[in-house]
Design an enzyme around this catalytic site. Structure first.
Site, short mmCIF file in Angstrom:
data_model
loop_
_atom_site.label_atom_id
_atom_site.label_comp_id
_atom_site.label_asym_id
_atom_site.label_seq_id
_atom_site.Cartn_x
_atom_site.Cartn_y
_atom_site.Cartn_z
CB VAL A 10 -42.29 -53.13 82.86
CG1 VAL A 10 -41.17 -54.12 83.14
CG2 VAL A 10 -43.64 -53.81 83.01
CB SER A 11 -42.49 -47.79 81.32
OG SER A 11 -41.55 -47.39 82.28
#
Length: 191
Positions: A10-11
């Site tokens: 996930v960013s």
């Protein structure tokens, strides 16, 4: 014995890998799940701690499973480099969304197209962000990170500076950057 490694990414810190983990473990219950959190897809997979760890332990015949190929990268070249490295190591890459085993000829062809779409999606997102910021600026609204130049901070900076306090000390006292202090003082000097 072949092993299955689940990989998620996930960013941002606000996002969670829980959905990716569930999807992978539902399909491959024997998988061990590893995730890089708060890491942009533009960072090459081989430079991410958890993905690097998988590469260190993966042996010929093992598989890496991702929810979607964009978890590996948002750049077609980077994704292809990872796939070439995995192929050299005889490690399979499987994407649940795209439904392909990228170690097969058909999978390789699809990977090329999917990686190109992931790259295009990132470029489109950047374009929309720039357009949104330009529209906000044209409408007289601030776009981007909130400014630290609040009326309270401006007044405090000017008052402390006039009292002979250094810019570094003002920044520390107010919890703002020295650059913000200098910008406030430059604006005040011009006024």
């Amino acid at each position: 014995m072949t092993r299955v490694f689940g990989y998620g990414r996930v960013s941002t810190g606000e996002q969670t890998v829980a959905g990716q983990k569930k999807a992978i473990l539902d399909r491959y219950p024997q998988a061990t799940f590893h995730a890089d959190e708060g890491i942009s897809g533009t960072v090459p997979a081989t430079q991410r701690d958890k993905f690097k760890a998988i590469l260190e332990f993966a042996a010929p015949g093992d598989s890496i499973v991702v929810v979607a190929i964009d978890r590996i990268g948002r750049n077609a070249r980077s994704v292809m480099e990872v796939c070439e490295e995995l192929e050299k190591r005889q490690v399979s890459l499987i994407s649940l969304r795209e439904g392909f085993d990228f170690s097969t000829p058909t999978g390789k062809m699809m990977l090329t197209m999917v990686a190109a779409f992931a790259e295009m999606e990132l470029a489109t997102l950047k374009e929309r962000t720039k357009a949104g910021m330009a529209a906000a600026a044209a409408a007289g609204r601030h776009a981007g990170r909130p400014t630290k130049q609040t009326p309270e901070n401006v007044g405090a900076v000017i008052m402390k500076h006039d009292a002979g306090v250094s810019a570094a000390r003002i920044a520390r006292d107010l919890g703002i950057s020295r650059g913000t202090v200098n910008r406030i003082l430059q604006k005040h000097a011009k006024a």
